[in-house]
Design a protein around this motif. Structure first.
Motif, PDB file in Angstrom:
ATOM      1  N   TYR A  57       0.802  -1.330   0.145  1.00 36.59           N
ATOM      2  CA  TYR A  57       0.304  -0.349   0.508  1.00 36.59           C
ATOM      3  C   TYR A  57       0.799   1.146  -0.241  1.00 36.59           C
ATOM      4  O   TYR A  57       2.316   1.104   0.593  1.00 36.59           O
ATOM      5  CB  TYR A  57      -0.984   0.167   0.980  1.00 36.59           C
ATOM      6  CG  TYR A  57      -2.127  -1.047   0.925  1.00 36.59           C
ATOM      7  CD1 TYR A  57      -2.976  -0.449   0.026  1.00 36.59           C
ATOM      8  CD2 TYR A  57      -2.607  -2.323   2.218  1.00 36.59           C
ATOM      9  CE1 TYR A  57      -4.121  -1.625   0.112  1.00 36.59           C
ATOM     10  CE2 TYR A  57      -3.286  -3.432   1.039  1.00 36.59           C
ATOM     11  CZ  TYR A  57      -4.088  -2.939   0.847  1.00 36.59           C
ATOM     12  OH  TYR A  57      -4.917  -3.779   0.642  1.00 36.59           O
ATOM     13  N   LEU A  58       0.215   2.448  -0.692  1.00 37.35           N
ATOM     14  CA  LEU A  58       0.789   3.521  -0.585  1.00 37.35           C
ATOM     15  C   LEU A  58       0.912   4.180   0.667  1.00 37.35           C
ATOM     16  O   LEU A  58       2.034   4.573   1.016  1.00 37.35           O
ATOM     17  CB  LEU A  58       0.224   4.762  -1.762  1.00 37.35           C
ATOM     18  CG  LEU A  58       0.759   6.028  -1.506  1.00 37.35           C
ATOM     19  CD1 LEU A  58       2.077   6.111  -2.478  1.00 37.35           C
ATOM     20  CD2 LEU A  58       0.304   6.874  -2.410  1.00 37.35           C
ATOM     21  N   ASN A  59       0.201   4.757   1.441  1.00 38.95           N
ATOM     22  CA  ASN A  59       0.111   5.260   2.841  1.00 38.95           C
ATOM     23  C   ASN A  59       0.164   4.009   4.433  1.00 38.95           C
ATOM     24  O   ASN A  59      -0.227   2.653   3.947  1.00 38.95           O
ATOM     25  CB  ASN A  59      -0.797   5.555   3.141  1.00 38.95           C
ATOM     26  CG  ASN A  59      -1.149   7.172   2.300  1.00 38.95           C
ATOM     27  OD1 ASN A  59      -1.310   7.244   0.798  1.00 38.95           O
ATOM     28  ND2 ASN A  59      -0.457   8.531   2.777  1.00 38.95           N
ATOM     29  N   LYS A  60       1.072   4.179   5.033  1.00 40.41           N
ATOM     30  CA  LYS A  60       1.239   3.561   6.290  1.00 40.41           C
ATOM     31  C   LYS A  60      -0.638   3.854   7.069  1.00 40.41           C
ATOM     32  O   LYS A  60      -1.518   4.866   6.016  1.00 40.41           O
ATOM     33  CB  LYS A  60       1.952   4.352   7.223  1.00 40.41           C
ATOM     34  CG  LYS A  60       3.289   3.933   6.507  1.00 40.41           C
ATOM     35  CD  LYS A  60       4.579   4.871   7.727  1.00 40.41           C
ATOM     36  CE  LYS A  60       5.671   5.086   7.045  1.00 40.41           C
ATOM     37  NZ  LYS A  60       6.630   5.694   7.983  1.00 40.41           N
ATOM     38  N   PHE A  61      -0.469   2.861   8.489  1.00 41.94           N
ATOM     39  CA  PHE A  61      -2.332   3.046   8.670  1.00 41.94           C
ATOM     40  C   PHE A  61      -1.922   2.288   9.425  1.00 41.94           C
ATOM     41  O   PHE A  61      -1.053   1.386   9.979  1.00 41.94           O
ATOM     42  CB  PHE A  61      -3.110   2.228   7.595  1.00 41.94           C
ATOM     43  CG  PHE A  61      -3.309   0.843   7.043  1.00 41.94           C
ATOM     44  CD1 PHE A  61      -3.729  -0.162   8.108  1.00 41.94           C
ATOM     45  CD2 PHE A  61      -2.904  -0.034   5.757  1.00 41.94           C
ATOM     46  CE1 PHE A  61      -3.800  -1.008   7.840  1.00 41.94           C
ATOM     47  CE2 PHE A  61      -2.818  -0.490   6.285  1.00 41.94           C
ATOM     48  CZ  PHE A  61      -3.432  -1.898   6.549  1.00 41.94           C
ATOM     49  N   VAL A  62      -2.901   3.141  10.654  1.00 49.38           N
ATOM     50  CA  VAL A  62      -3.472   2.260  11.463  1.00 49.38           C
ATOM     51  C   VAL A  62      -5.192   2.398  11.726  1.00 49.38           C
ATOM     52  O   VAL A  62      -5.918   2.876  11.730  1.00 49.38           O
ATOM     53  CB  VAL A  62      -3.279   2.704  13.419  1.00 49.38           C
ATOM     54  CG1 VAL A  62      -3.329   2.492  14.391  1.00 49.38           C
ATOM     55  CG2 VAL A  62      -1.252   2.752  13.353  1.00 49.38           C
ATOM     56  N   GLU A  63      -5.524   0.851  12.281  1.00 40.88           N
ATOM     57  CA  GLU A  63      -6.502   0.256  12.175  1.00 40.88           C
ATOM     58  C   GLU A  63      -7.537   0.015  13.104  1.00 40.88           C
ATOM     59  O   GLU A  63      -6.433  -1.123  14.310  1.00 40.88           O
ATOM     60  CB  GLU A  63      -6.476  -0.961  11.047  1.00 40.88           C
ATOM     61  CG  GLU A  63      -8.680  -1.508  10.600  1.00 40.88           C
ATOM     62  CD  GLU A  63      -8.294  -3.026  10.354  1.00 40.88           C
ATOM     63  OE1 GLU A  63      -8.515  -2.950   9.667  1.00 40.88           O
ATOM     64  OE2 GLU A  63      -8.310  -4.003  10.919  1.00 40.88           O
ATOM     65  N   LEU A  64      -8.344   0.459  13.840  1.00 42.46           N
ATOM     66  CA  LEU A  64      -8.939   0.497  14.778  1.00 42.46           C
ATOM     67  C   LEU A  64     -10.194  -0.179  14.399  1.00 42.46           C
ATOM     68  O   LEU A  64     -10.949  -0.719  13.248  1.00 42.46           O
ATOM     69  CB  LEU A  64      -9.624   1.477  15.663  1.00 42.46           C
ATOM     70  CG  LEU A  64      -8.700   3.024  15.331  1.00 42.46           C
ATOM     71  CD1 LEU A  64      -9.176   4.105  16.259  1.00 42.46           C
ATOM     72  CD2 LEU A  64      -7.435   2.540  16.268  1.00 42.46           C
ATOM     73  N   GLY A 117       3.460   0.862  -3.689  1.00 48.92           N
ATOM     74  CA  GLY A 117       1.919   0.838  -3.839  1.00 48.92           C
ATOM     75  C   GLY A 117       0.585   0.975  -3.809  1.00 48.92           C
ATOM     76  O   GLY A 117       0.215   2.114  -4.571  1.00 48.92           O
ATOM     77  N   ALA A 118      -0.167   0.613  -3.777  1.00 49.76           N
ATOM     78  CA  ALA A 118      -1.727   0.701  -3.883  1.00 49.76           C
ATOM     79  C   ALA A 118      -2.586   1.913  -2.439  1.00 49.76           C
ATOM     80  O   ALA A 118      -2.131   1.974  -1.670  1.00 49.76           O
ATOM     81  CB  ALA A 118      -2.468  -0.367  -3.793  1.00 49.76           C
ATOM     82  N   ALA A 119      -3.763   2.556  -3.397  1.00 46.69           N
ATOM     83  CA  ALA A 119      -4.081   4.022  -2.762  1.00 46.69           C
ATOM     84  C   ALA A 119      -4.697   2.565  -1.130  1.00 46.69           C
ATOM     85  O   ALA A 119      -5.489   1.606  -1.684  1.00 46.69           O
ATOM     86  CB  ALA A 119      -5.306   4.132  -3.048  1.00 46.69           C
ATOM     87  N   LEU A 120      -5.077   3.314  -0.193  1.00 50.44           N
ATOM     88  CA  LEU A 120      -5.971   2.738   0.540  1.00 50.44           C
ATOM     89  C   LEU A 120      -7.640   3.016   0.690  1.00 50.44           C
ATOM     90  O   LEU A 120      -7.443   3.525  -0.404  1.00 50.44           O
ATOM     91  CB  LEU A 120      -5.380   3.409   1.758  1.00 50.44           C
ATOM     92  CG  LEU A 120      -3.782   3.346   2.995  1.00 50.44           C
ATOM     93  CD1 LEU A 120      -3.723   3.793   3.640  1.00 50.44           C
ATOM     94  CD2 LEU A 120      -4.376   1.495   2.918  1.00 50.44           C
ATOM     95  N   PRO A 121      -8.102   2.193   1.358  1.00 50.21           N
ATOM     96  CA  PRO A 121      -9.596   2.743   0.764  1.00 50.21           C
ATOM     97  C   PRO A 121      -9.300   3.968   1.637  1.00 50.21           C
ATOM     98  O   PRO A 121      -8.872   4.554   2.340  1.00 50.21           O
ATOM     99  CB  PRO A 121     -10.441   1.850   1.712  1.00 50.21           C
ATOM    100  CG  PRO A 121      -9.726   0.903   2.407  1.00 50.21           C
ATOM    101  CD  PRO A 121      -7.816   0.911   1.711  1.00 50.21           C
ATOM    102  N   THR A 122     -10.580   4.457   1.509  1.00 50.35           N
ATOM    103  CA  THR A 122     -10.606   6.121   2.323  1.00 50.35           C
ATOM    104  C   THR A 122     -10.325   5.663   3.529  1.00 50.35           C
ATOM    105  O   THR A 122     -11.621   5.451   3.767  1.00 50.35           O
ATOM    106  CB  THR A 122     -12.570   6.895   1.135  1.00 50.35           C
ATOM    107  OG1 THR A 122     -11.712   7.259   0.275  1.00 50.35           O
ATOM    108  CG2 THR A 122     -12.158   8.425   2.228  1.00 50.35           C
ATOM    109  N   PRO A 123      -9.601   6.480   3.963  1.00 50.31           N
ATOM    110  CA  PRO A 123      -9.446   6.083   5.740  1.00 50.31           C
ATOM    111  C   PRO A 123     -10.339   7.281   5.996  1.00 50.31           C
ATOM    112  O   PRO A 123     -10.967   8.531   5.391  1.00 50.31           O
ATOM    113  CB  PRO A 123      -8.356   7.185   5.607  1.00 50.31           C
ATOM    114  CG  PRO A 123      -7.157   7.135   4.240  1.00 50.31           C
ATOM    115  CD  PRO A 123      -8.686   7.655   3.103  1.00 50.31           C
TER     116      PRO A 123
END
Length: 927
Positions: A57-64, A117-123
């Motif tokens: 993925y293009l962006n890092k993320f934290v999923e709750l 990397g691919a784009a994330l779903p809309t955060p």
């Protein structure tokens, strides 16, 4: 789009950081081991390497994830981040909004390392906060508050606002233990089945990233967009009262940074600034973040924009979409620069955050350590650099007052970018310095252009109105520098022979490449911009060399050290931080011999010799010796060693530090009366040991070492048949600290204090002396002068061999400058027969009442300088300095009992006059 992120001067190795973490985790209480479903919102997944080559993925993320059976409202909550080793404030903070239904996920995005990397779903909560994805890791916290978290690991874990926490890598802040690994460009750390046992290492595993957003189910009712002035947005505190709100505001562009990493511009209310302040206590300037936004504006434009207010690392900013930035046609009243007059505290600076300012000098360079990496220059208001508090004040309230004052005086001059000129910007020339133009600590800084006051990376900074580069320096350069030129020769100290102390910066002849080849043990290295190793960072087991990575690098290091020592003009040099070669299976003196040989190759055969180590039987066991040691070199044409060298063995004070090394010498042109003992030291560092709030870690240990040194000196001087002793070396103690007081109280004369020398070391934007030379009372009269040759500590580190080819500009040369991080100290010593004979005469008068003791009037001929002491037996009752060869010494009334006393009046000598003494009879009145 990239962001300026907290800067790290050097990468700490995984092993070293692991040791740090292990020492911290014990404070965090262990949690129940049974796996049970969480009854609260949890951090469910963290993907930490978005955008890098090969990234999913293009962006890092934290999923709750909400594992409960009820919706959870998160308005006012935040996700916060800080680096793995920090115990101060969390630096990244992301505001959450909306309500998360039962069983739903919520996606919080971070930055992108690059463009892969691919784009994330809309955060659900977009951000550009940078979560570290390297082996050291970091800490992520889910909190019920917008307040910034701070404190050590135990403090953060116990904070009632912390809902959940994830420590990874070797983070010092985690639930029980961090999840050590499992994250990469194609893997994230994932919570197992929504359970929470309060043990990060057990609750998370590695899996492919699966970002899931809440979407419309979590969209909150939008806040109304209101028009606010910049002063209203800034507010009167450190954080905006509208943090998280969308606002409309207007102003004039005062500075723009489309390149260099800031990716934004400064906006200030039209007509504001100058002598009058229509909004006292609050700022009229603000940073506007967005690479597309800054591309639409230029300095001087009148702009209206709509965007979200946030706090980034303590700096208030607005983030608009590019479409919401409009350059207005109507002209605006020009912004005026406001005078910035330091010293100022944080609150007063906060009222000017983001505004155009004219710094009111004078200013002096006090920090150039990060000039090499981030093109920063630390400035202090006034005519001198800042001093380490315990260099000038006693530990405790006095030094703490100096520390507080220093904070109000310092500020950083930046280059308008977050470029690291030894990493991403390594192929871009430095904007401030080059191979021929240095900026040393102590140089004066004169501002020639207005700048913007901002707060980023946890420091108050002055930014030029555009990124400063080597190409556009003449147009953008906000300040010029003068003074503090390099001293081309060592100080003149007089004398018939000289003694010096020099820390040679981990001079190891065992290079990293040799160690790996002979042991099979791998090492980590600092590398140049081409990836070529320069110096050893750490070897597996922490038992390897600490110097040059290769023979080529060793030659570069050696040339600079040789140039410095040969130009120093010393006849005896005490050395610190030289390789203890016995730790590598070699003769203990192998490195010492190699350095001596190199010195002779440059100065001529036979110019230098070294004092051999004692026999192995007179040394601590090899396992108890350190990898660095102390040593002596000398010029045999001037002095000769007397007997073998001696090491203090068996004293527990030196169980975890280098033992003192003593050697007796006698000048070739002198007699036994000129014989002296030199004892070289390298006390325990300030990085470990018993903590002290004012004197650094290990102060208790250094005090014990100072007492042991005094006793050792008594032993070796008796064996050598002389009372003349010099204590030299890196004592890792500043001039007012306890270990130095121990040596002074033992009667040793602090030559740095007596001769008011320059300081030998620079740390964290403050100067002081860790390197000292002390003379015994018998040796002090022989001193003709002392000086410090400022070739190292005040120089930018760019010129050091260890930074070879770090940047497009090649700073390295073979001169003495930046041959070490410590400056050498030099002492001149006269032969006894060269001192002018003196006579001292004295007369005593009784006190005029029982409340006053005798008064001794003394005269020294020929007229001399120095000190006269009054003694009863061996006890010094009082002393006073001579003025034009005369002085009056008042003896305290309580020092003597009533009656008649025979007192000794002793002149201690000076650079050219020999010591002398006489006796007087003094009467003390009855009480």
């Amino acid at each position: 789009m990239s962001r300026s992120i907290p800067r790290v001067a050097r990468a700490t190795s995984l092993l070293a950081a692991g040791a740090l973490a292990a020492g911290t985790l014990g404070a965090v209480a262990a949690a129940p081991a049974s796996a049970v479903p969480a009854d609260h919102l949890v951090i469910n997944e963290a993907y930490l390497n978005g955008g890098s080559a090969g990234a999913t993925y293009l962006n890092k993320f934290v999923e709750l994830y909400n594992p409960t059976s009820s919706p959870i409202e998160v308005d006012g909550w935040t996700v916060q981040y800080r680096s793995y080793s920090s115990t101060t404030a969390f630096t990244g903070k992301i505001a959450l909004t909306g309500t998360i239904p039962a069983g739903a996920h919520y996606l919080v995005s971070g930055n992108a390392n690059s463009t892969n990397g691919a784009a994330l779903p809309t955060p659900d909560a977009p951000s550009t906060i940078a979560f570290s994805g390297n082996a050291n890791g970091g800490t992520l916290a889910l909190t019920k508050t917008a307040d910034t978290l701070t404190g050590d690991g135990a403090t953060v874990v116990a904070n009632p606002n912390v809902v959940d926490l994830l420590g990874y890598g070797v983070s010092n802040t985690s639930e029980t233990a961090p999840v050590a690994s499992g994250y990469s460009v194609t893997a994230s750390v994932n919570r197992t089945d929504g359970t929470d046992t309060n043990n990060n290492s057990a609750d998370f595993t590695s899996a492919a990233p699966t970002p899931t957003a809440c979407g419309e189910a979590c969209v909150p009712t939008p806040n109304p967009v209101e028009e606010r002035t910049i002063a209203e947005i800034q507010g009167t505190g450190a954080a905006s009262p509208y943090d998280g709100d969308t606002v409309i505001t207007q102003g004039v562009v005062t500075a723009a940074y489309p390149t260099g990493g800031f990716n934004g511009f400064y906006l200030q209310t039209a007509g504001s600034g100058g002598a009058g302040d229509a909004t006292p206590g609050t700022s009229d300037g603000i940073f506007v973040f967005g690479s597309a936004a800054v591309a639409k504006v230029a300095v001087g434009d009148h702009v209206e924009l709509t965007g979200v207010v946030s706090e980034f690392g303590g700096m208030t900013e607005i983030t608009p979409a590019a479409a919401d930035v409009v350059v207005l046609d109507e002209p605006a009243e020009a912004v005026k620069a406001t005078e910035l007059a330091l010293p100022l505290g944080d609150a007063a600076r906060e009222a000017l955050e983001g505004m155009l300012v004219t710094p009111k000098g004078p200013f002096t360079v006090t920090n150039n350590y990060t000039t090499n990496t981030f093109a920063e220059l630390g400035l202090a208001v006034g005519d001198s650099p800042l001093y380490v508090p315990t260099e000038v004040a006693a530990p405790g309230a006095a030094s703490q007052a100096v520390d507080a004052e220093n904070a109000t005086k310092r500020i950083t001059l930046d280059d308008g970018s977050s470029t690291n000129y030894t990493a991403g910007g390594k192929n871009t020339p430095q904007p401030w310095i080059d191979a021929d133009t240095t900026i040393r600590v102590g140089a004066s800084a004169t501002f020639v252009k207005d700048v913007v006051l901002d707060y980023r990376n946890s420091a108050w900074k002055l930014q030029p109105t555009a990124q400063l580069t080597a190409d556009d320096a003449n147009d953008v350069l906000p300040a010029t520098f003068a003074g503090a030129e390099r001293p081309q020769s060592a100080p003149e100290v007089g004398g018939d022979f000289t003694l010096a102390a020099f820390n040679v910066l981990n001079y190891f002849i065992t290079t990293g490449e040799e160690y790996e080849a002979t042991t099979g043990i791998s090492c980590e290295y600092f590398v140049d911009r081409d990836g070529v190793p320069t110096t050893v960072d750490e070897c597996v087991g922490q038992a390897g060399p600490r110097g040059a990575a290769s023979t080529v690098q060793l030659e570069r290091q050696e040339k600079k050290i040789v140039a410095a020592i040969n130009a120093l003009g010393a006849d005896v040099v005490s050395l610190e931080e030289i390789e203890n070669s016995v730790k590598f299976g070699k003769d203990r003196d192998a490195a010492l011999a190699a350095l001596t040989e190199a010195l002779n190759e440059a100065a001529g055969a036979g110019t230098w010799a070294y004092a051999p180590s004692p026999d192995a039987s007179a040394l601590p066991p090899v396992a108890e010796q350190d990898f660095i040691r102390t040593a002596f070199i000398y010029k045999p044409a001037v002095v000769a060693p007397v007997g073998a060298s001696t090491v203090l063995v068996g004293d527990p004070a030196f169980a975890d530090a280098r033992e003192p090394l003593a050697q007796a010498f006698q000048p070739v042109a002198g007699t036994e009366d000129d014989r002296f003992v030199a004892i070289v030291n390298h006390f325990k560092s300030k990085r470990s040991g018993t903590p002290d709030p004012d004197q650094g870690a290990g102060n208790v240990e250094r005090v014990a070492q100072a007492h042991a040194l005094v006793a050792f000196a008594d032993t070796v001087k008796a064996a050598a048949g002389t009372d003349k002793v010099y204590l030299t070396g890196d004592l890792n103690s500043y001039s007012k600290e306890d270990p130095i007081t121990v040596l002074r109280d033992a009667g040793y004369v602090d030559l740095e204090e007596t001769y008011e020398t320059a300081e030998t070391y620079q740390f964290d934007g403050e100067i002081g002396s860790l390197d000292h030379v002390f003379a015994s009372p018998a040796a002090a009269p022989d001193i003709t002068g002392m000086g410090v040759w400022s070739i190292n500590a005040m120089e930018p580190i760019a010129y050091e061999y260890s930074r070879y080819n770090n940047n497009a500009t090649l700073f390295y040369d073979e001169t003495a400058f930046r041959s070490s991080d410590h400056d050498p100290a030099l002492v001149g010593i006269a032969l006894e027969e060269q001192l002018t004979p003196t006579t001292v005469s004295a007369v005593a008068t009784p006190g005029i009442s029982p409340l006053f003791g005798p008064i001794i009037a003394a005269q020294v001929k020929p007229r001399a300088t120095g000190t006269v002491q009054v003694l009863k037996g061996d006890t010094v009752l009082a002393s006073q300095k001579l003025v034009l060869g005369v002085t009056v010494v008042a003896v305290p009334a309580k020092a003597l009992k009533p009656g008649t006393h025979q007192l000794t009046v002793r002149y201690t000598g000076d650079a050219t006059h020999a010591a002398s003494e006489t006796t007087v009879t003094a009467r003390v009145l009855g009480r």
